[in-house]
Design a protein around this motif. Structure first.
Motif, mmCIF file in Angstrom:
data_model
loop_
_atom_site.group_PDB
_atom_site.id
_atom_site.type_symbol
_atom_site.label_atom_id
_atom_site.label_comp_id
_atom_site.label_asym_id
_atom_site.label_seq_id
_atom_site.Cartn_x
_atom_site.Cartn_y
_atom_site.Cartn_z
ATOM 1 N N LEU A 1 -13.891 7.531 -28.029
ATOM 2 C CA LEU A 1 -14.916 6.986 -28.914
ATOM 3 C C LEU A 1 -14.291 6.411 -30.178
ATOM 4 O O LEU A 1 -14.687 5.346 -30.653
ATOM 5 N N CYS B 1 -12.711 3.175 -29.347
ATOM 6 C CA CYS B 1 -13.752 2.163 -29.170
ATOM 7 C C CYS B 1 -14.211 1.616 -30.520
ATOM 8 O O CYS B 1 -14.463 0.420 -30.654
ATOM 9 N N ILE B 2 -14.292 2.466 -31.509
ATOM 10 C CA ILE B 2 -14.803 2.048 -32.809
ATOM 11 C C ILE B 2 -13.729 1.398 -33.663
ATOM 12 O O ILE B 2 -13.936 0.339 -34.251
ATOM 13 N N LYS C 1 -13.584 -2.084 -24.657
ATOM 14 C CA LYS C 1 -14.437 -1.249 -25.497
ATOM 15 C C LYS C 1 -15.557 -0.617 -24.681
ATOM 16 O O LYS C 1 -15.899 0.541 -24.880
ATOM 17 N N CYS C 2 -16.117 -1.378 -23.741
ATOM 18 C CA CYS C 2 -17.178 -0.838 -22.889
ATOM 19 C C CYS C 2 -16.642 0.267 -21.991
ATOM 20 O O CYS C 2 -17.314 1.284 -21.783
ATOM 21 N N GLN D 1 -14.051 2.226 -22.664
ATOM 22 C CA GLN D 1 -13.787 3.379 -23.513
ATOM 23 C C GLN D 1 -15.077 4.103 -23.871
ATOM 24 O O GLN D 1 -15.118 5.331 -23.901
ATOM 25 N N PHE D 2 -16.128 3.350 -24.127
ATOM 26 C CA PHE D 2 -17.420 3.964 -24.425
ATOM 27 C C PHE D 2 -17.971 4.694 -23.208
ATOM 28 O O PHE D 2 -18.526 5.786 -23.325
ATOM 29 N N SER E 1 -16.166 8.007 -22.831
ATOM 30 C CA SER E 1 -16.629 9.009 -23.790
ATOM 31 C C SER E 1 -18.014 9.539 -23.429
ATOM 32 O O SER E 1 -18.265 10.741 -23.533
ATOM 33 N N ILE E 2 -18.894 8.686 -22.948
ATOM 34 C CA ILE E 2 -20.226 9.128 -22.537
ATOM 35 C C ILE E 2 -20.147 10.041 -21.316
ATOM 36 O O ILE E 2 -20.828 11.067 -21.239
#
Length: 68
Positions: A19, A22-23, A32-33, A35-36, A39-40
Protein backbone atom coordinates in the motif's frame (compact mmCIF):
# COMPACT_ATOMS: atom_id res chain seq x y z
CA UNK A 1 -2.63 -20.98 17.46
CA UNK A 2 0.61 -18.99 17.34
CA UNK A 3 0.97 -19.76 13.64
CA UNK A 4 -2.19 -17.76 12.98
CA UNK A 5 -0.67 -14.67 14.60
CA UNK A 6 2.56 -15.07 12.66
CA UNK A 7 0.63 -15.37 9.39
CA UNK A 8 -1.45 -12.30 10.26
CA UNK A 9 1.71 -10.34 11.06
CA UNK A 10 3.29 -11.31 7.73
CA UNK A 11 0.12 -10.43 5.84
CA UNK A 12 -0.11 -7.10 7.65
CA UNK A 13 3.49 -6.19 6.77
CA UNK A 14 2.90 -7.18 3.14
CA UNK A 15 -0.30 -5.14 2.98
CA UNK A 16 1.37 -2.06 4.45
CA UNK A 17 4.43 -2.30 2.23
CA UNK A 18 2.43 -2.73 -0.99
CA UNK A 19 0.00 0.00 0.00
CA UNK A 20 2.85 2.41 0.76
CA UNK A 21 4.51 1.54 -2.56
CA UNK A 22 1.21 2.22 -4.28
CA UNK A 23 0.90 5.63 -2.66
CA UNK A 24 4.46 6.96 -2.49
CA UNK A 25 6.25 5.36 -5.45
CA UNK A 26 5.87 6.90 -8.88
CA UNK A 27 5.15 4.05 -11.27
CA UNK A 28 2.74 3.37 -14.07
CA UNK A 29 -0.94 2.89 -13.37
CA UNK A 30 -1.10 -0.86 -14.00
CA UNK A 31 1.62 -1.54 -11.42
CA UNK A 32 -0.17 0.69 -8.90
CA UNK A 33 -3.37 -1.29 -9.47
CA UNK A 34 -1.53 -4.57 -8.91
CA UNK A 35 0.06 -3.27 -5.73
CA UNK A 36 -3.33 -2.09 -4.48
CA UNK A 37 -4.87 -5.47 -5.33
CA UNK A 38 -2.14 -7.28 -3.38
CA UNK A 39 -2.70 -5.09 -0.34
CA UNK A 40 -6.47 -5.60 -0.49
CA UNK A 41 -6.12 -9.38 -0.82
CA UNK A 42 -3.66 -9.47 2.11
CA UNK A 43 -6.09 -7.50 4.25
CA UNK A 44 -8.89 -9.81 3.12
CA UNK A 45 -6.81 -12.84 4.08
CA UNK A 46 -6.18 -11.38 7.52
CA UNK A 47 -9.84 -10.95 8.37
CA UNK A 48 -11.47 -13.86 6.54
CA UNK A 49 -12.37 -17.32 7.73
CA UNK A 50 -9.97 -20.22 7.45
CA UNK A 51 -11.43 -21.41 4.16
CA UNK A 52 -11.15 -18.08 2.37
CA UNK A 53 -7.83 -17.13 3.98
CA UNK A 54 -5.90 -19.43 1.67
CA UNK A 55 -7.80 -18.22 -1.39
CA UNK A 56 -6.97 -14.58 -0.64
CA UNK A 57 -3.35 -15.42 0.17
CA UNK A 58 -3.07 -17.37 -3.10
CA UNK A 59 -4.48 -14.43 -5.03
CA UNK A 60 -1.92 -12.15 -3.40
CA UNK A 61 0.94 -14.50 -4.31
CA UNK A 62 -0.26 -14.83 -7.90
CA UNK A 63 -0.50 -11.04 -8.31
CA UNK A 64 2.97 -10.62 -6.79
CA UNK A 65 4.33 -13.17 -9.27
CA UNK A 66 2.63 -11.44 -12.21
CA UNK A 67 3.84 -7.98 -11.22
CA UNK A 68 7.48 -9.06 -11.17
Amino acid sequence: MKLKYILNAILFVLALSFLSMCIFKTTELSLKCMQFAVSISCIGAMFSTKRYRYIFASIALIIIGISF
